[in-house]
Design a protein around this motif. Structure first.
Motif, mmCIF file in Angstrom:
data_model
loop_
_atom_site.group_PDB
_atom_site.id
_atom_site.type_symbol
_atom_site.label_atom_id
_atom_site.label_comp_id
_atom_site.label_asym_id
_atom_site.label_seq_id
_atom_site.Cartn_x
_atom_site.Cartn_y
_atom_site.Cartn_z
ATOM 1 N N ARG A 67 2.142 -4.944 -5.325
ATOM 2 C CA ARG A 67 2.277 -4.823 -6.787
ATOM 3 C C ARG A 67 1.651 -3.529 -7.291
ATOM 4 N NH1 ARG A 67 3.729 -10.035 -8.184
ATOM 5 N NH2 ARG A 67 3.119 -11.584 -6.631
ATOM 6 N N ARG A 68 1.752 -3.342 -8.620
ATOM 7 C CA ARG A 68 1.069 -2.188 -9.214
ATOM 8 C C ARG A 68 -0.443 -2.393 -9.205
ATOM 9 N NH1 ARG A 68 4.430 0.088 -14.453
ATOM 10 N NH2 ARG A 68 6.399 0.340 -13.356
ATOM 11 N N THR A 69 -0.855 -3.648 -9.255
ATOM 12 C CA THR A 69 -2.285 -3.962 -9.275
ATOM 13 C C THR A 69 -2.760 -4.301 -7.869
ATOM 14 O OG1 THR A 69 -1.689 -6.238 -9.780
ATOM 15 C CG2 THR A 69 -2.287 -4.836 -11.631
ATOM 16 N N GLY A 70 -4.066 -4.129 -7.656
ATOM 17 C CA GLY A 70 -4.643 -4.473 -6.358
ATOM 18 C C GLY A 70 -5.426 -3.315 -5.761
ATOM 19 N N ALA A 71 -5.347 -2.125 -6.382
ATOM 20 C CA ALA A 71 -6.072 -0.957 -5.868
ATOM 21 C C ALA A 71 -7.563 -1.070 -6.184
ATOM 22 C CB ALA A 71 -5.496 0.316 -6.474
ATOM 23 N N ARG A 72 -8.383 -0.485 -5.312
ATOM 24 C CA ARG A 72 -9.830 -0.525 -5.488
ATOM 25 C C ARG A 72 -10.418 0.888 -5.481
ATOM 26 N NH1 ARG A 72 -9.263 -5.121 -1.109
ATOM 27 N NH2 ARG A 72 -8.129 -3.327 -0.315
ATOM 28 N N GLU A 73 -11.619 1.015 -6.032
ATOM 29 C CA GLU A 73 -12.330 2.294 -5.968
ATOM 30 C C GLU A 73 -12.384 2.782 -4.535
ATOM 31 O OE1 GLU A 73 -15.673 1.040 -9.226
ATOM 32 O OE2 GLU A 73 -16.302 2.261 -7.489
ATOM 33 N N GLY A 74 -12.148 4.048 -4.337
ATOM 34 C CA GLY A 74 -12.217 4.619 -2.996
ATOM 35 C C GLY A 74 -10.884 4.615 -2.283
ATOM 36 N N ASP A 75 -9.946 3.761 -2.736
ATOM 37 C CA ASP A 75 -8.619 3.780 -2.119
ATOM 38 C C ASP A 75 -8.024 5.173 -2.252
ATOM 39 O OD1 ASP A 75 -8.679 1.159 -1.374
ATOM 40 O OD2 ASP A 75 -7.213 0.437 -2.862
ATOM 41 N N ARG A 76 -7.361 5.613 -1.179
ATOM 42 C CA ARG A 76 -6.681 6.896 -1.223
ATOM 43 C C ARG A 76 -5.297 6.723 -1.814
ATOM 44 N NH1 ARG A 76 -11.371 7.753 -0.073
ATOM 45 N NH2 ARG A 76 -12.098 9.158 1.598
ATOM 46 N N LEU A 77 -4.762 7.803 -2.381
ATOM 47 C CA LEU A 77 -3.405 7.813 -2.921
ATOM 48 C C LEU A 77 -2.526 8.654 -2.026
ATOM 49 C CD1 LEU A 77 -4.334 8.228 -6.620
ATOM 50 C CD2 LEU A 77 -2.616 6.597 -5.811
ATOM 51 N N LEU A 78 -1.377 8.113 -1.655
ATOM 52 C CA LEU A 78 -0.441 8.956 -0.911
ATOM 53 C C LEU A 78 0.918 8.895 -1.572
ATOM 54 C CD1 LEU A 78 1.393 7.178 1.582
ATOM 55 C CD2 LEU A 78 -0.996 6.669 2.039
ATOM 56 N N VAL A 79 1.658 9.977 -1.394
ATOM 57 C CA VAL A 79 2.968 10.081 -2.022
ATOM 58 C C VAL A 79 3.985 10.494 -0.959
ATOM 59 C CG1 VAL A 79 2.712 12.511 -2.738
ATOM 60 C CG2 VAL A 79 4.191 10.974 -4.061
ATOM 61 N N THR A 80 5.177 9.888 -1.052
ATOM 62 C CA THR A 80 6.233 10.261 -0.103
ATOM 63 C C THR A 80 6.936 11.520 -0.594
ATOM 64 O OG1 THR A 80 7.850 8.872 -1.260
ATOM 65 C CG2 THR A 80 6.638 7.854 0.570
ATOM 66 N N GLY A 81 7.609 12.224 0.324
ATOM 67 C CA GLY A 81 8.467 13.354 -0.036
ATOM 68 C C GLY A 81 7.752 14.487 -0.738
ATOM 69 N N THR A 82 8.460 15.163 -1.632
ATOM 70 C CA THR A 82 7.876 16.292 -2.364
ATOM 71 C C THR A 82 7.985 16.034 -3.860
ATOM 72 O OG1 THR A 82 9.953 17.511 -2.531
ATOM 73 C CG2 THR A 82 8.618 17.892 -0.546
ATOM 74 N N LEU A 83 7.254 16.837 -4.608
ATOM 75 C CA LEU A 83 7.219 16.667 -6.064
ATOM 76 C C LEU A 83 7.930 17.809 -6.769
ATOM 77 C CD1 LEU A 83 3.440 15.677 -6.373
ATOM 78 C CD2 LEU A 83 5.411 14.126 -6.523
ATOM 79 N N GLY A 84 8.673 17.485 -7.820
ATOM 80 C CA GLY A 84 9.171 18.509 -8.731
ATOM 81 C C GLY A 84 10.559 19.049 -8.465
ATOM 82 N N ALA A 85 11.207 18.648 -7.355
ATOM 83 C CA ALA A 85 12.529 19.209 -7.068
ATOM 84 C C ALA A 85 13.549 18.885 -8.171
ATOM 85 C CB ALA A 85 13.028 18.744 -5.700
ATOM 86 N N PRO A 86 13.644 17.632 -8.618
ATOM 87 C CA PRO A 86 14.627 17.354 -9.674
ATOM 88 C C PRO A 86 14.319 18.100 -10.970
ATOM 89 C CG PRO A 86 13.935 15.316 -8.599
ATOM 90 C CD PRO A 86 13.005 16.390 -8.143
ATOM 91 N N ALA A 87 13.043 18.170 -11.333
ATOM 92 C CA ALA A 87 12.672 18.884 -12.555
ATOM 93 C C ALA A 87 13.007 20.365 -12.420
ATOM 94 C CB ALA A 87 11.169 18.705 -12.836
#
Lengths: 256, 256
Positions: A67-87
């Motif tokens: 879900r969107r909820t469930g993250a805790r302090e210290g959890d890392r964030l990761l993102v797939t692919g690349t950012l900004g190509a459509p923009a």
């Protein structure tokens, strides 16, 4: 997993039928690629611009829901692919900027690939604590994730997987590439939270199993520490609308 | 039975939030009345007029499904409720016609009641051979039903349950009430096919169990006999767009 889709169209009465046919070719192609059946929808006319509404229904095992909820302090964030190509594609197209990677960027804008297999790897790993997809840009959707979990966040500007084509467009138009990457939108990449012990392993697993890049870009911090981007030793407030890189955040200064 | 709904809105950025709130009050009220949960949707802006797209998901026992196909020659057609009230309301409102039943008609237009319980009685009777709802008007939706079953149809003009308010509006605006009843639209009434032995009993059962009127209005005939309305001894072609009451149909003349 996505299973069924419904397509609702509101189109001007003057629109050529060919346009609708072409849209459906694209929808059918993408649906077939992901085992989705288009089971219904609606067609209406409008005096305004075209409105396309797509509803997708899917199934997931109850114990694999992230879900969107469930993250805790210290959890890392990761993102797939690349950012900004459509923009970048949209900006380049609107400003009629010629860049080497124009066609690839336009494809990213016109034919986004839903991250279905990537999401499946994430949920089956059982490491992810929260997840959201990027439709309104990293800054906006990350703010939603922070709000949903009552947390702050620290992003590493140097870690962001900015699309190379975006630098070309930003250079030509003399705009801030990083701001564009943060505001972006329409990427449909996945933004995932995972405990520090597993975040890199999860990114690696996505790369190995699906062949899609995945990058650790920051971490959740206590809400009191606010939401910011670390950029060349500076701490810049992260706003839902992007960032203000002329503004240096003080400790007490928290973005909404 | 309907279970879940998704609401997608495309609204002008200048629209007052109050309008969206009011829409949701209505949606929540109707959902609650039918045990439906609104589980998602989307909000986008448009430079054109408001577009509201509602997706409703439901469940039905496999052996109680009534489809558009399955009707046979000789099957009678019955329709729930009355015809033309929403169309009459819109016409009266646009032409600023004052009629005694203005408020009732406007309510029919603004707050249509989905025929969920009526549809349930129909399917549980196991008599119905085909069914469709009237969203685009009797003439259009009946044409769809004929097309789906490869049949012709004979409607009895005198049997049509024309809304009394429609006669008031048609009289004031000097238009053909029956044509308006056939073209109508937005009624969301059910049009049901059932064998001659059971059609009247089915209509009676709907009246008894739900308190909603149901009327036998005609019958399916072989495709070669075409689609027509019997009106005071004349046979008038039924067109998807209504009827042409100035035109007398020859035997060979079939509406599309």
């Amino acid at each position: 997993m996505p299973r069924h889709a419904l397509i609702s169209l509101a189109v001007p009465p003057t629109l050529e039928l060919r346009w609708v046919d072409d849209l459906y070719y694209g929808l059918e192609e993408l649906s077939a690629a992901f085992g989705v059946t288009i089971v219904g929808g609606n067609l209406a006319t409008t005096t305004g611009p075209i409105v396309v509404d797509v509803t997708v229904l899917g199934e997931v095992e109850e114990d694999l829901v992230v879900r969107r909820t469930g993250a805790r302090e210290g959890d890392r964030l990761l993102v797939t692919g690349t950012l900004g190509a459509p923009a970048a594609a949209l900006l380049a197209w609107e400003a009629r900027v010629e860049i080497p990677e124009r066609d690839r960027l336009l494809t990213a804008h016109r034919r986004p690939r839903p991250r279905v297999h990537e999401g499946r790897v994430v949920s089956q790993s059982r490491w992810a604590t929260a997840m959201i997809d990027l439709s309104d840009g990293l800054a906006t959707d990350l703010t939603r994730l922070c709000d949903a979990n009552g947390l702050g966040v620290r992003l590493e500007a140097d870690a962001l997987p900015v699309d190379p084509g975006l630098y070309q467009v930003a250079h030509q138009l003399r705009i801030d590439a990083l701001d564009l990457a943060l505001r972006g939108g329409e990427e449909y990449e996945l933004l995932v939270a995972a405990p520090p012990a597993h975040a890199q392993a999860l990114a690696e697993r996505i790369r190995t199993e699906v062949g899609t890049a995945a990058t650790v870009i920051g971490e959740f911090v206590p809400a009191a520490q606010g939401r910011a981007v670390e950029c060349q030793g500076r701490r810049v407030p992260l706003l839902p609308t992007g960032w203000d890189h002329f503004r240096q955040e003080s400790t007490a200064d928290r973005s909404a």
